[in-house]
Write an enzyme that holds these catalytic residues in place. Structure first.
Site, PDB file in Angstrom:
ATOM      1  N   CYS A   2       0.790  -1.381   0.070  1.00  0.00           N
ATOM      2  CA  CYS A   2       0.069   0.082   0.014  1.00  0.00           C
ATOM      3  C   CYS A   2       0.975   1.171  -0.131  1.00  0.00           C
ATOM      4  O   CYS A   2       1.777   1.370   0.722  1.00  0.00           O
ATOM      5  CB  CYS A   2      -0.853   0.106   1.291  1.00  0.00           C
ATOM      6  SG  CYS A   2      -1.890  -1.084   1.270  1.00  0.00           S
ATOM      7  N   ARG A  27       4.190  -0.133  -4.569  1.00  0.00           N
ATOM      8  CA  ARG A  27       3.786  -0.975  -3.152  1.00  0.00           C
ATOM      9  C   ARG A  27       2.482  -1.736  -3.208  1.00  0.00           C
ATOM     10  O   ARG A  27       2.154  -2.155  -2.193  1.00  0.00           O
ATOM     11  CB  ARG A  27       3.664   0.311  -2.210  1.00  0.00           C
ATOM     12  CG  ARG A  27       5.020   1.095  -2.235  1.00  0.00           C
ATOM     13  CD  ARG A  27       4.545   2.493  -1.144  1.00  0.00           C
ATOM     14  NE  ARG A  27       4.525   1.730   0.246  1.00  0.00           N
ATOM     15  CZ  ARG A  27       5.561   1.724   0.808  1.00  0.00           C
ATOM     16  NH1 ARG A  27       6.681   2.009   0.508  1.00  0.00           N
ATOM     17  NH2 ARG A  27       5.322   1.295   2.118  1.00  0.00           N
ATOM     18  N   TRP A  74      -2.049  -2.999  -1.761  1.00  0.00           N
ATOM     19  CA  TRP A  74      -1.840  -4.302  -1.712  1.00  0.00           C
ATOM     20  C   TRP A  74      -2.732  -5.025  -0.768  1.00  0.00           C
ATOM     21  O   TRP A  74      -2.435  -4.805   0.321  1.00  0.00           O
ATOM     22  CB  TRP A  74      -0.477  -4.574  -1.499  1.00  0.00           C
ATOM     23  CG  TRP A  74       0.173  -6.040  -1.495  1.00  0.00           C
ATOM     24  CD1 TRP A  74       0.441  -6.337  -2.948  1.00  0.00           C
ATOM     25  CD2 TRP A  74       0.281  -6.859  -0.915  1.00  0.00           C
ATOM     26  NE1 TRP A  74       1.023  -7.585  -2.986  1.00  0.00           N
ATOM     27  CE2 TRP A  74       0.952  -8.076  -1.529  1.00  0.00           C
ATOM     28  CE3 TRP A  74       0.018  -7.130   0.608  1.00  0.00           C
ATOM     29  CZ2 TRP A  74       1.005  -9.269  -0.770  1.00  0.00           C
ATOM     30  CZ3 TRP A  74       0.267  -8.387   1.253  1.00  0.00           C
ATOM     31  CH2 TRP A  74       0.826  -9.245   0.536  1.00  0.00           C
ATOM     32  N   ASN A 100      -1.688   2.001   5.463  1.00  0.00           N
ATOM     33  CA  ASN A 100      -0.805   1.127   5.214  1.00  0.00           C
ATOM     34  C   ASN A 100      -0.382   0.346   6.008  1.00  0.00           C
ATOM     35  O   ASN A 100       0.491   0.921   7.132  1.00  0.00           O
ATOM     36  CB  ASN A 100       0.689   1.880   4.364  1.00  0.00           C
ATOM     37  CG  ASN A 100       1.706   0.941   4.142  1.00  0.00           C
ATOM     38  OD1 ASN A 100       2.772   1.334   4.388  1.00  0.00           O
ATOM     39  ND2 ASN A 100       1.608  -0.448   4.022  1.00  0.00           N
ATOM     40  N   GLY A 101      -0.485  -0.937   6.358  1.00  0.00           N
ATOM     41  CA  GLY A 101      -0.182  -1.732   7.556  1.00  0.00           C
ATOM     42  C   GLY A 101      -1.506  -2.724   7.878  1.00  0.00           C
ATOM     43  O   GLY A 101      -2.125  -2.993   6.714  1.00  0.00           O
ATOM     44  N   GLU A 487      18.505 -16.627  -7.484  1.00  0.00           N
ATOM     45  CA  GLU A 487      17.942 -15.419  -7.938  1.00  0.00           C
ATOM     46  C   GLU A 487      17.572 -15.252  -9.642  1.00  0.00           C
ATOM     47  O   GLU A 487      16.643 -14.540  -9.814  1.00  0.00           O
ATOM     48  CB  GLU A 487      19.055 -14.338  -7.743  1.00  0.00           C
ATOM     49  CG  GLU A 487      18.918 -12.901  -8.011  1.00  0.00           C
ATOM     50  CD  GLU A 487      17.719 -12.040  -7.262  1.00  0.00           C
ATOM     51  OE1 GLU A 487      16.968 -12.777  -6.451  1.00  0.00           O
ATOM     52  OE2 GLU A 487      17.439 -10.973  -8.058  1.00  0.00           O
ATOM     53  N   LYS A 491      13.522 -14.351 -10.361  1.00  0.00           N
ATOM     54  CA  LYS A 491      13.530 -13.264 -11.161  1.00  0.00           C
ATOM     55  C   LYS A 491      12.192 -13.749 -12.326  1.00  0.00           C
ATOM     56  O   LYS A 491      11.289 -13.098 -12.821  1.00  0.00           O
ATOM     57  CB  LYS A 491      14.517 -12.803 -11.964  1.00  0.00           C
ATOM     58  CG  LYS A 491      15.492 -11.674 -11.414  1.00  0.00           C
ATOM     59  CD  LYS A 491      15.070 -10.334 -10.925  1.00  0.00           C
ATOM     60  CE  LYS A 491      14.230 -10.471  -9.972  1.00  0.00           C
ATOM     61  NZ  LYS A 491      14.891 -10.007  -8.509  1.00  0.00           N
ATOM     62  N   GLU A 494       8.724 -14.251 -10.828  1.00  0.00           N
ATOM     63  CA  GLU A 494       8.220 -13.054 -10.328  1.00  0.00           C
ATOM     64  C   GLU A 494       7.393 -12.581 -11.654  1.00  0.00           C
ATOM     65  O   GLU A 494       6.332 -11.778 -11.531  1.00  0.00           O
ATOM     66  CB  GLU A 494       9.447 -12.072  -9.774  1.00  0.00           C
ATOM     67  CG  GLU A 494       9.783 -12.320  -8.358  1.00  0.00           C
ATOM     68  CD  GLU A 494      10.624 -11.425  -8.000  1.00  0.00           C
ATOM     69  OE1 GLU A 494      10.402 -10.710  -6.904  1.00  0.00           O
ATOM     70  OE2 GLU A 494      11.599 -11.052  -8.697  1.00  0.00           O
ATOM     71  N   HIS A 510      20.017 -35.365  -6.992  1.00  0.00           N
ATOM     72  CA  HIS A 510      18.903 -35.879  -6.007  1.00  0.00           C
ATOM     73  C   HIS A 510      17.584 -35.502  -5.888  1.00  0.00           C
ATOM     74  O   HIS A 510      16.692 -35.493  -5.117  1.00  0.00           O
ATOM     75  CB  HIS A 510      19.435 -35.226  -4.624  1.00  0.00           C
ATOM     76  CG  HIS A 510      21.045 -35.740  -4.331  1.00  0.00           C
ATOM     77  ND1 HIS A 510      21.230 -37.054  -3.956  1.00  0.00           N
ATOM     78  CD2 HIS A 510      22.156 -35.060  -4.228  1.00  0.00           C
ATOM     79  CE1 HIS A 510      22.646 -37.114  -3.808  1.00  0.00           C
ATOM     80  NE2 HIS A 510      23.191 -35.667  -4.137  1.00  0.00           N
ATOM     81  N   LYS A 609       6.771  -4.165  -3.674  1.00  0.00           N
ATOM     82  CA  LYS A 609       8.054  -4.015  -3.646  1.00  0.00           C
ATOM     83  C   LYS A 609       8.459  -3.944  -2.200  1.00  0.00           C
ATOM     84  O   LYS A 609       9.372  -4.224  -1.572  1.00  0.00           O
ATOM     85  CB  LYS A 609       8.452  -2.807  -4.475  1.00  0.00           C
ATOM     86  CG  LYS A 609       9.831  -2.780  -4.402  1.00  0.00           C
ATOM     87  CD  LYS A 609      10.481  -2.034  -5.752  1.00  0.00           C
ATOM     88  CE  LYS A 609      12.032  -2.220  -5.660  1.00  0.00           C
ATOM     89  NZ  LYS A 609      12.380  -3.532  -6.180  1.00  0.00           N
TER      90      LYS A 609
HETATM   91  C1  G6P Z   1       9.542  -8.107  -1.863  1.00  0.00           C
HETATM   92  C2  G6P Z   1      10.089  -7.572  -3.071  1.00  0.00           C
HETATM   93  C3  G6P Z   1      11.422  -8.146  -3.456  1.00  0.00           C
HETATM   94  C4  G6P Z   1      12.413  -8.065  -2.276  1.00  0.00           C
HETATM   95  C5  G6P Z   1      11.975  -8.488  -0.980  1.00  0.00           C
HETATM   96  C6  G6P Z   1      12.707  -7.900   0.108  1.00  0.00           C
HETATM   97  O1  G6P Z   1       9.301  -9.645  -1.941  1.00  0.00           O
HETATM   98  O2  G6P Z   1       9.143  -7.948  -4.166  1.00  0.00           O
HETATM   99  O3  G6P Z   1      12.011  -7.765  -4.560  1.00  0.00           O
HETATM  100  O4  G6P Z   1      13.731  -8.784  -2.474  1.00  0.00           O
HETATM  101  O5  G6P Z   1      10.476  -7.887  -0.970  1.00  0.00           O
HETATM  102  O6  G6P Z   1      12.615  -6.649   0.098  1.00  0.00           O
HETATM  103  P1  G6P Z   1      13.840  -5.530   0.663  1.00  0.00           P
HETATM  104  O7  G6P Z   1      13.291  -4.256   0.527  1.00  0.00           O
HETATM  105  O8  G6P Z   1      13.862  -6.090   2.402  1.00  0.00           O
HETATM  106  O9  G6P Z   1      15.051  -6.001   0.070  1.00  0.00           O
END
Ligand code: G6P
Length: 614
Positions: A2, A27, A74, A100-101, A487, A491, A494, A510, A609
């Site tokens: 949010c 957000r 969100w 937000n929260g 990673e 990506k 996501e 395994h 994010k």
């Molecule tokens: C969310 C984002 C990711 C990020 C993670 C941790 O899931 O979509 O891209 O890596 O949060 O966020 P931070 O701000 O703590 O790195």
């Protein structure tokens, strides 16, 4: 999780709010809404979907007013529909709130209020909060400011809120606990902005202050006052914003993610610039100097983070063990905080976070501090909660990262962790000056090498076109490139919604090997340095089962080339630094696959994010 934005001042509020909401959409983008006061009317417009949908829905409606607020959601409590979209109103409809929260004890409060005749129009915790505020105000016959304070003493959870009062149209009330809130002080008298981060504010003013946990800001008749929820008056600490407008715009790129991938030579450079003197073999990092004694004797490091930041922590484990010879544990912040972890006072905990607001990471830091550990932060957002909660740390200077999928923040985190590992190695006397100097000059060369990695873009695009319809992907790497495999898979998941898994290459036999057939693309990170022969055997195992190999190899490689279906070359560098290069083509691969599949690259479904909920 949010985004909130509000404005009060001489300008029209709506355009400022909508522009701000677009900047905050990273957000969350389940629904959007605004509240504006005009001619003593409180106008609320809200809709499921994005800010663009909101703009569409207000066409022809009265969006005038010099005071207002907006929200991009969100969803946590209640599905993303119009009724659950913010702002929410109090029972009498005199008060409106954006939030937000999460209010954790909302169900109990809601039940009590319902018994007293309150009727709720949404499933949200937020609506309960604004009803509670009004309930207290009416029952106790007190000011709204005071009832906000009393209500916030009753709620458990996290919030950044802004409240508009219909019958007091020159007033804005805001408060925070756990979720971020920045207040901008405009250059016109009585002009103020409030937002979840500084991006909606930066083009109007550079003077801001960050509300602390448990503080309430009230703007009334052009004047600002701040107090705590315990009723202690506070003087805000006003600071100058460091970001600029250019950094938060696409600058000609079709997506923020692509722009951010291409910014990496600069963001890595900015994250190491001024922090090393490779000729002298010395470091200029304040936190390290201040904690030199501690670092000399530290027995164990615990690296914590979530998502991509957790992957950076895994690279960090390798770096600290390799260079500084300290035992390292890497923990998901969310797991660490809910166990009963053993933490000693001579442990050093390093919390890694792009946003600096991730709720689980913050809670894990709090726990580590309670148990007496020293806590460092590695964070990208200046002034955010994580750096403020840490004893010391180092910023990554990646600049604002807006694409939801993290790219440049990851490489900046790895760069800073490399510097930290090397400087701790020096303090502990476990690295020779010669090795230190060589590694530092290799690190200084990384930004140019990243430029070379970016030149693989056209080739990567062709590979993306071949595999865009794959249903699964495997990513394999060993040693320091195992986290890169994780990673790479993250990506792809996501932003393209293709199922992908990262594995240590040797673990493939395994289990995951059972998945391999001619339909399965397998991305293998196989640089010359780092168990090259072993990785080649893993490639053979995949080929024997007709899997398709996309290999990331060192420039000039011939052996893997002979076996792989596709190769992407990266320059040579010291093994521990290879993640800074090998990760680049993987970012590009996910990006192009997602674009070819027609996905919303910058705002993938269901994600946000900045994760300010637990
Ligand atoms: C969310 C984002 C990711 C990020 C993670 C941790 O899931 O979509 O891209 O890596 O949060 O966020 P931070 O701000 O703590 O790195």
């Amino acid at each position: 999780m949010c985004g909130i934005v509000s404005y009060i001042g001489p300008k029209e509020a709506y355009p400022i709010i909508v522009k701000g909401l677009k900047r905050l959409e990273y957000r969350g983008y389940d629904s959007a809404g605004v509240a504006l006061i005009h001619n003593d009317e409180l106008n609320i417009y809200k809709t499921k979907g994005k800010v663009a949908d909101l703009e569409e829905s207000v066409k022809g409606k009265d969006v005038s007013g010099n005071i207002g607020m907006g929200h991009t959601r969100w969803a946590t409590h209640g599905e993303p529909n119009n009724a659950n979209a913010h702002p929410h109103l109090s029972q009498s409809k005199n008060l409106a709130v954006i939030h937000n929260g999460i209010i954790e004890n909302y169900a109990t409060i809601k039940a009590e209020l319902q018994q007293r005749g309150h009727i709720f129009e949404s499933d949200t915790d937020t609506e309960v909060l604004i009803h509670l505020i009004e309930d207290i105000q009416m029952n106790e016959n007190i000011s709204i400011d005071e009832s906000v304070r009393l209500a916030l003493n009753q709620v458990i959870g996290a919030y950044a809120i802004v409240i508009l009062v219909k019958n007091e149209p020159a007033k804005l009330i805001a408060a925070r606990k756990g979720s971020p809130l920045v207040v901008g002080i405009g250059d016109q008298p009585g002009e103020y902005f409030m937002a979840s981060d500084a991006t909606p504010i930066v083009e109007y003013t550079r003077d801001v202050f960050y509300l602390n946990d448990g503080e309430i800001a009230i703007i009334k008749d052009g004047n600002l006052s701040v107090k705590t929820i315990d009723n202690v008056t506070k003087t805000p600490f006003i600071q100058k914003l460091e970001i600029n407008l250019e950094q938060i715009e696409k600058g000609g790129y079709p997506h923020f993610m692509l722009k951010e991938i291409y910014e990496q030579p600069k963001s890595i450079q900015d994250s190491i610039r001024g922090r090393i003197d490779s000729i002298q073999g010395k470091f200029v990092m304040r936190s390290i100097h201040e904690y030199e004694d501690k670092l000399r004797n530290v027995k164990r490091l615990i690296l914590i983070g979530c998502g991509t930041s957790w992957h950076a922590a895994l690279v960090g484990e390798y770096l600290f063990e390799e260079y500084a010879r300290i035992p390292v544990e890497v923990e998901y912040a969310s797991e660490f905080r809910y166990r009963n972890p053993i933490i000693y006072p001579d442990d050093l905990v390093i919390a890694i976070s792009q946003s600096g607001e991730t709720a689980d990471t913050l809670a894990a830091m709090e726990l580590a501090k309670e148990k007496g550990a020293t806590v460092f932060g590695v964070c990208n957002v200046v002034g955010s909660s994580i750096p403020r909660m840490s004893h010391a740390g180092a910023y990554t200077h990646a600049g604002p990262e807006i694409g939801v999928a993290s790219t440049k923040a990851f490489t900046a985190q790895v760069s800073v962790l490399t510097l930290m590992a090397l400087s701790v190695a020096q303090i502990r006397g476990v690295i020779s000056q010669e090795r230190l100097r060589t590694t530092l000059s290799e690190l200084e060369a990384i930004p140019q090498l990243v430029e070379r990695c970016l030149k693989t873009n056209d080739e990567v695009m062709k590979i993306a076109a071949i595999y865009k319809d794959a249903r699964n992907f495997l990513y394999l790497g060993r040693g320091v490139n195992f986290p890169v495999a994780l990673e790479g898979a993250l990506k792809l998941k996501e932003i393209s919604y293709i199922h992908a898994e990262g594995y240590p290459a040797a673990e493939m036999k395994h289990g995951p090997i059972a998945l391999i057939d001619e339909e399965m693309p397998v991305v293998v990170i196989a640089p010359k340095r780092g168990m090259y022969e072993k990785v080649m055997s893993n490639i053979q195992e995949v080929k024997a089962r007709k899997g398709k190999i996309i290999a990331i190899v060192t420039e000039g490689d011939t052996q893997v080339r002979a076996m792989a279906d596709h190769v992407i070359e990266i320059p040579d560098t010291e093994e521990a630094l290879t993640p800074l290069l090998s990760t680049i083509p993987l970012q590009l691969l996910s990006y192009h696959i997602a674009v070819l599949r027609g996905c919303n690259v910058d705002q993938p479904r269901n994600l946000a994010k900045s994760v300010t909920v637990e």
